[in-house]
Design an enzyme around this catalytic site. Structure first.
Site, PDB file in Angstrom:
ATOM      1  N   LYS A  83      80.606  22.542  22.020  1.00  0.00           N
ATOM      2  CA  LYS A  83      81.205  22.307  20.530  1.00  0.00           C
ATOM      3  C   LYS A  83      81.710  23.554  20.103  1.00  0.00           C
ATOM      4  CE  LYS A  83      78.958  20.332  16.395  1.00  0.00           C
ATOM      5  NZ  LYS A  83      77.978  19.833  15.710  1.00  0.00           N
ATOM      6  N   SER A  90      78.295  15.140  13.973  1.00  0.00           N
ATOM      7  CA  SER A  90      79.270  15.943  14.053  1.00  0.00           C
ATOM      8  C   SER A  90      79.770  16.580  15.350  1.00  0.00           C
ATOM      9  CB  SER A  90      78.971  17.224  13.169  1.00  0.00           C
ATOM     10  OG  SER A  90      78.079  17.922  13.926  1.00  0.00           O
ATOM     11  N   SER A 109      73.510  14.907  14.705  1.00  0.00           N
ATOM     12  CA  SER A 109      74.724  15.444  15.121  1.00  0.00           C
ATOM     13  C   SER A 109      74.912  15.476  16.427  1.00  0.00           C
ATOM     14  CB  SER A 109      75.511  16.757  14.249  1.00  0.00           C
ATOM     15  OG  SER A 109      75.709  16.645  13.026  1.00  0.00           O
TER      16      SER A 109
END
Ligand SMILES: [Zn+2]
Lengths: 509, 487
Positions: free
Chosen positions: B79, B154, B178
C-alpha cells in the site's frame, strides 16, 4: 506585616506578583526522540534524521537519559517524582516545528510540588516550584532581509536544535520583587549546574526565561491581571524587562486603567516590552495524549538510582566551607554559587594540603589562612581575568595546582605580593606554572640584608633633600624612599626589609 | 501454467524444485500487472527494474545451492502509505505526490530481509481515509470481480492486486476496517493484527492509536507465512509489543473441535444485507460441522463504535497530517505571498475533500472547551467497547461476524453521502478501538460477488484466527476461485 514589607510599601504603591517559567536544554548526548547529537552549532541541518525532521511515518523513541536528567533536576528542586506521567502533543503551525506539534507533558508532568530557597538582602525566602516537565525544542529560523519572519524576503530553517531535550520549570507566583526574581533565576541556574543536567548557557539559549507579572494594591488577596513576558536572554535582560513591565503596569493602574491579559515580548534594542498577542488571540494548542509514546512509569528503584547521583547541593557546600575553613559566609556563598568555582576551590585546597573530610573543621589557623588565600585569589584576580576572557572556572588557564604553586612561593617569601600579581597575569596568559615564570624572568625576591642595605645607602646618598624632609618630620618622604628602593630592584626587594633597613639607616644619619 | 493464480507456498516449492526461476516469476508477474492494469488500476508506482535485479540475486542463490527462505523471490506489493527507501510514497495524495522517503518502513526492511520482491506501490483512499478507494487523488481502483464496483478501501489497491493476480501478496493498513473490508469485497484473505504486533515505523500515520499493518493473501497459509515475516517487536516503535510471536504457519492444520465460536448479535442486526447474512449463516454451519461450538453473545456498546471512531481517528489525524505544510517536502502552493497563506493554500490544494473533512472534524473535537465532551468522552467509551470484548472472550475463543454489511457497491453509490460510506465499516471499527486482531476470509459468493467473513480474537491470538480460517478453507475450497478479467 513584616518590616520589610512595610518598607517596600513605602517604596512602591503596588505589590508585585511574579512567577517564572524557565526552559533548560538538557545536556544529554542525543536528542529526546532520536539518536542525533545535541551538540550546539554545526552546519545547518547536519544534526538531523528522518525522526527529528518529522518525515512521514517516523516514530519517536524516548531517550532514557532525558528522563534521568529531568528526574535529577526535579529531585534537586525538592519535587515529587510522578510514578505515572505521559507525553502530550501541543499543536501549532510554524516552520521551525517540523511535525506541527511539539511533544511535551501537559497534565501529568514528571515532577511537581517542589521549592527552592533564595536570599535577598540577607533575608531567606522559599519559592514554590509548581512543576518540571520534559519537552522537545524547536528549530531555528534565519530570516533574509529582515529581523523577523514578517517582512523577510525569505526565511531558512535549521533543524539542528529540533528535538533537543528541554525541561520547563514553572514556579509558583511567589516572587514579590525584581531582586527576588533575579535571585531565583541565579539560584536555579546554580542548582542545575550542580546537577550537571545542563550547561545553562543563556547566551547559547540553553537557559531561557519567561515571566508572568502582575501587580495588586497592597493588602489585596486576589491576583491582578498578568502579562506573560518572553524573550529575556540574560540576567540583565530579565532585570530590565521586569523593571520596564512593572512600571508600565503601575502607570496604567495609577491612571485607573486595566491591564490586558497578553503575551509581551522584551525588545532588548528598544528597551521595552511589546504586545505579541492578546488572550483572545492566544493559540488553542489542542493538547492530547501523544499516541506514538506509551505512558512513562517510573519505579521507586529508578528514582533512588537517580537520587544517588545527586551531588552536594550549593547551600550544603556553602555551610561546609564556612564550617571547615572558617570562610566568611559571603565569600563561601560566591564560591559555591557556581559548581565549577566550588570544584576549583576544593581542588586548590587539596593541592595546598588543607582539604578535610566534610563536616570536619581544619586543624590549625595556618590551614585556614591558606584556604583564605585561595579564596581571596579566586574572588579577586582570577575571577577578574576569567570574566574578561572566554574561559571559565572549569577550563581556567591557571589550574588549581598552579594557583597553589604561586601561593606557595608567596608563603615562602620567594616573591613579593606585588610581583605575585604580575606573575599571575603571566600564568593566565601562558598557562605556565608560577615557578617557571619566576625563574625565567628572575623575579625572585631579594631578601639578602647586605644587598638591600647597600642599595638603601646609595639611595639616601643620592637624595639628600628628601632625607632632610624626613628629618623635618615629613612622613611622606619615607614612601618616596621605599619607592626608589623598589624601583632600583625592579620590585624584587622584600618590602619589609626595605622599610626596616631604611629606618635603621636614617636613624644613623 | 498460470503463475498468477498461485500462492506463495506453491511458488516457493516451484522455485526450490527449479521448475521456474525467480526471474521468470518476476517477469510473468510484471506481465500480469500490465495486462490487468487497464481494468483494475491497482498500482500508483511500479518498480519492475529493481524487481528484476532482486530476482537475479535470488536465482544466483538457488544456482549456488543455497537454501531460500519461505518468501524469497516472491513478488509482492505495498500500500502506498508504507515508506520505501528511494521509491515514491504518495498516500494517494497530491500533497505527497513527489515524496521519496530516504528510509524503509520496518515491514519493508523485514520483507527485504525475507527476500520478497517489491513490484510496486498500490492505490488507496487518500491517507487511508475512505472505504472504496474512490478518495485516491490519482484514480479509482476497480473490483476485479466486477469492474463497475469498488474494491473497498482504504487498502483497495492492495486487495484488488491480490485478487487480480497482480501480486502474490500485498500489505495494507487497517485503521477501522481498511484491510478487512476490501479483502471481503475482493474475496481474499486479509489480516488486521493486534495493535502493536506489527511495527508502524514507516507507515504514514492516519490515526496512530488505531493503525495497524497486515497482509492480503490468496489463502490462509500464505497469510500465516507473511505474518511470520512481519510480526514482531520493533525498537523503533514505542507502541510495539515485546511479547513472544509464534510460528503462525506451523500451527495451521490443527483440529478446531470444541472451539467456542461466538456470534455477537449486534453484528447480525438490521443493517446487514440478507444476501450477506445467508452466506455467513451457511459458513457457521460449516464450522459447526467441523466441531466448533457456536453460541450467541453480546457486545452491548457496539452502537457507539461509529461515533467514537469518528472522534478519535480524525482527532489523531488532524495532528498527524499537520506536518504537510509545504515547508520541507511534498506539494507547495506557489501562489502564496506570505507564510500563513502558503500554509493555507498548500493544504487547501494538496488535500482532497474527505481528508479535509476529517481534519476539520478532528480539530474541532480537540478544541479547547470541546475536548472533554468529545475526545475524552470518546476515549472513555472506547474503554467500554474494549470491555465488551474482554467479557465475550471469557466465554468464546473466537467471535464471528460478517466483515461488511453488503457486498461491493457500485462506483459513486456512496460518494455523495459520507455517513452512508462510514456505515460500510460498522462491523470492523470496534476491533481497532479494542486493539484486537481480526481476519477476513471469503465465506462464499452472493450474485457472483465475494462475501467476507470476519473472525475476531483476543489480543495476540492471531494464530487461533488463522487456524480456524484454515480449517474452514480446507473444508470449503473457498480460496480456489479467481476472477476472470478476460486478460
Ligand atoms: Zn534526529
Amino acid at each position: 506585616m513584616s518590616n520589610e514589607t512595610m518598607q517596600m510599601e513605602r517604596d512602591f504603591d503596588f505589590e508585585i506578583v511574579m512567577g517564572l517559567e524557565v526552559h533548560v536544554e538538557l545536556h544529554t548526548k542525543s536528542k529526546i526522540f532520536c539518536g542525533c547529537t545535541t551538540e550546539f552549532g554545526g552546519d545547518q541541518n547536519t544534526h538531523v534524521c528522518p525522526v527529528c525532521l518529522g518525515l512521514p511515518g517516523v516514530l519517536p523513541v524516548l531517550n532514557k537519559q532525558v528522563v534521568d536528567y529531568a528526574m535529577k533536576a526535579g529531585l534537586a528542586l525538592n519535587c515529587e517524582i510522578a510514578e505515572f506521567s505521559k507525553f502530550d502533543r501541543k499543536n501549532y503551525f510554524y516552520p521551525d516545528l517540523p511535525k506541527a506539534y511539539q511533544v511535551s507533558q501537559y497534565d501529568l508532568p514528571i515532577a511537581k510540588d517542589g521549592y527552592l530557597d533564595i536570599e535577598v538582602g540577607g533575608n531567606p525566602k522559599r519559592i514554590g516550584i509548581t512543576r518540571v516537565h520534559m519537552e522537545e525544542d524547536a528549530g531555528k529560523l534565519v530570516h533574509g532581509g529582515a529581523a523577523n519572519l514578517a517582512g523577510a524576503e525569505y526565511s531558512l530553517a535549521d533543524y539542528n536544535r529540533t528535538g533537543v531535550p528541554l525541561i520547563e520549570i514553572v514556579s509558583e507566583p511567589d516572587i514579590r520583587s525584581i531582586e527576588e526574581a533575579v535571585a531565583y533565576l541565579e539560584r536555579l541556574k546554580s542548582i542545575l549546574e550542580y546537577t550537571e543536567v545542563s550547561d545553562c548557557k543563556m547566551e547559547q539559549g540553553s537557559l531561557r526565561c519567561d515571566a508572568n507579572v502582575s501587580l495588586r494594591p497592597w493588602g489585596q488577596k486576589e491576583f491582578g491581571t498578568k502579562a506573560e513576558l518572553k524573550n529575556m536572554n540574560s540576567f540583565k535582560a530579565l532585570q530590565r524587562a521586569l523593571e520596564y513591565e512593572v512600571e508600565r503596569q503601575a502607570e496604567i493602574l495609577r491612571e485607573g486603567g486595566k491591564i490586558l491579559q497578553e503575551t509581551r515580548m522584551w525588545d532588548e534594542a528598544k528597551g521595552m516590552t511589546i504586545s505579541l498577542r492578546s488572550k483572545e488571540e492566544a493559540h488553542d494548542y489542542r493538547y492530547f495524549p501523544e499516541p506514538d509514546l506509551v505512558p512513562l512509569v517510573i519505579s521507586r528503584e529508578w528514582v533512588d538510582r537517580v537520587k544517588a547521583t545527586l551531588p552536594e547541593m550549593p547551600h550544603i557546600r556553602k555551610e561546609r566551607l564556612v564550617h571547615s575553613y572558617g570562610l566568611p559566609a559571603y565569600d563561601a556563598g560566591i564560591i559555591t554559587g557556581s559548581k565549577a568555582m566550588a570544584d576549583y576551590f576544593d581542588s586548590a585546597c587539596k593541592a595546598f594540603g588543607v582539604d578535610t573530610p566534610a563536616g570536619v573543621e581544619v586543624a590549625d589557623d595556618k590551614a585556614k589562612e591558606r584556604a583564605k588565600q585561595i579564596s581571596n585569589y579566586m574572588m579577586g584576580e582570577l575571577t577578574r581575568l576569567l570574566n574578561a576572557s572566554e574561559f571559565g572556572y572549569s577550563n581556567s588557564p591557571v589550574t588549581p595546582e598552579n594557583l597553589v604553586g604561586l601561593l606557595q612561593l608567596l608563603e615562602a617569601g620567594t616573591i613579593s605580593t606585588k610581583i605575585a600579581k604580575t606573575v599571575f597575569e603571566d600564568m593566565f596568559a601562558s598557562g605556565k606554572p608560577a615557578k617557571a615564570i619566576v625563574e625565567e624572568k628572575g623575579l625572585v625576591q631579594i631578601s639578602d640584608e647586605g644587598a638591600i642595605a647597600s642599595i638603601v645607602r646609595d639611595i639616601l646618598t643620592a637624595n639628600p633633600s628628601v632625607v632632610a624632609d624626613f628629618k623635618a618630620g615629613k612622613e611622606k618622604a619615607m614612601g618616596f624612599l621605599v619607592g626608589q628602593a623598589m624601583k632600583a630592584t625592579k620590585g624584587k626587594a622584600n618590602p619589609g626589609l626595605v622599610n626596616k633597613l631604611l629606618k635603621e639607616e636614617l636613624e644613623k644619619m | 501454467m498460470k503463475l498468477y493464480t498461485k500462492k506463495a507456498h506453491e511458488l516457493h516449492d516451484l522455485l526450490v524444485n527449479k521448475e521456474i526461476s525467480a526471474a521468470e516469476l518476476v517477469r510473468a508477474q510484471a506481465e500480469r500487472i500490465e495486462a490487468a492494469e487497464p481494468k483494475v488500476q491497482a498500482f500508483i508506482t511500479r518498480t519492475f527494474d529493481d524487481a528484476m535485479a532482486q530476482a537475479a540475486k535470488v536465482d544466483a542463490k538457488i544456482a549456488a545451492g543455497e537454501a531460500i527462505g519461505p518468501l524469497e523471490g516472491i513478488p509482492m506489493a505495498l500500500k502506498d502509505n508504507m515508506c520505501t527507501d528511494g521509491v515514491r510514497t504518495t498516500c494517494a495524495s497530491k500533497i505527497l505526490h513527489n515524496f521519496v522517503p530516504p528510509y524503509d518502513a520496518t515491514v519493508v526492511t523485514k520483507l527485504k530481509e525475507a527476500g520478497a520482491i517489491l513490484m510496486g506501490k498500490c492505490n488507496m483512499d487518500e491517507f487511508a481515509m475512505g472505504s472504496s478507494t474512490e478518495n485516491s487523488r490519482f484514480f479509482a481502483t476497480r473490483n476485479p470481480w466486477d469492474i463497475e464496483r469498488v474494491p473497498g478501501g482504504s487498502s483497495g489497491g492492495s486487495a484488488a492486486a491480490v485478487a487480480a493476480g497482480q501480486a502474490v501478496f500485498t500489505l495494507g493498513s487497517d485503521t477501522g476496517g481498511s484491510i478487512r473490508q476490501p479483502a471481503a469485497f475482493c474475496g481474499v484473505v486479509g489480516m488486521k493484527p493486534t495493535y502493536g504486533a506489527v511495527s508502524r515505523f514507516g507507515l504514514v500515520a492516519f490515526a496512530s492509536s488505531l493503525d495497524q499493518i497486515g497482509p492480503f493473501t490468496r489463502d490462509v497459509r500464505d497469510n500465516a507465512r507473511v505474518m511470520n515475516a512481519i510480526a514482531g517487536y520493533d525498537l523503533k516503535d514505542s507502541t510495539s509489543a515485546p511479547v513472544d510471536y509464534p510460528d503462525y504457519e506451523a500451527l495451521l492444520g490443527q483440529s478446531v473441535k470444541g472451539w467456542r465460536v461466538g456470534l455477537p448479535k449486534e453484528y447480525f442486526g438490521e443493517g446487514i444485507g440478507p444476501e450477506v447474512k445467508a452466506v455467513i449463516e451457511k459458513a457457521v454451519k460449516v464450522l459447526e460441522g467441523l466441531g466448533a461450538e457456536i453460541g450467541e453473545c453480546s457486545l452491548p456498546h457496539t452502537e457507539y463504535a461509529l461515533p467514537v471512531y469518528y472522534l478519535i481517528a480524525p482527532a489523531e489525524a488532524s495532528s498527524n497530517l499537520a506536518r504537510y505544510d509545504g515547508v520541507r517536502y511534498g506539494y507547495r502552493s506557489e501562489e502564496a505571498p506570505d507564510l500563513n497563506t502558503m500554509f493555507k493554500k498548500t493544504r487547501a490544494e494538496g488535500f482532497g475533500e474527505e481528508v479535509k473533512r476529517r481534519i476539520m472534524l478532528g480539530t474541532y473535537a480537540l478544541s479547547s472547551g470541546y475536548y472533554d465532551a468529545y475526545y475524552l468522552k470518546a476515549q472513555k467509551v472506547r474503554t467500554l467497547i474494549k470491555g465488551d470484548f474482554d467479557q465475550a472472550f471469557e466465554k468464546f475463543d473466537v467471535l464471528l461476524s460478517p466483515t461488511s454489511p453488503t457486498v461491493a457497491f457500485k462506483f459513486g453509490d456512496r460518494t455523495d453521502n459520507p455517513l452512508q460510506m462510514y456505515l460500510s465499516d460498522i462491523c470492523t471499527l470496534s476491533v481497532n478501538l479494542a486493539g484486537i486482531p481480526a481476519l477476513n476470509i471469503n465465506a462464499g459468493f452472493a450474485n457472483g460477488l465475494p462475501v467476507g467473513l470476519q473472525l475476531m480474537g483476543k489480543a495476540f491470538d492471531e494464530a487461533k484466527l488463522l487456524q480456524l480460517a484454515y480449517a474452514y478453507e480446507q473444508a470449503t475450497g473457498c480460496h480456489s476461485q479467481t476472477p476472470d478479467l478476460g486478460v
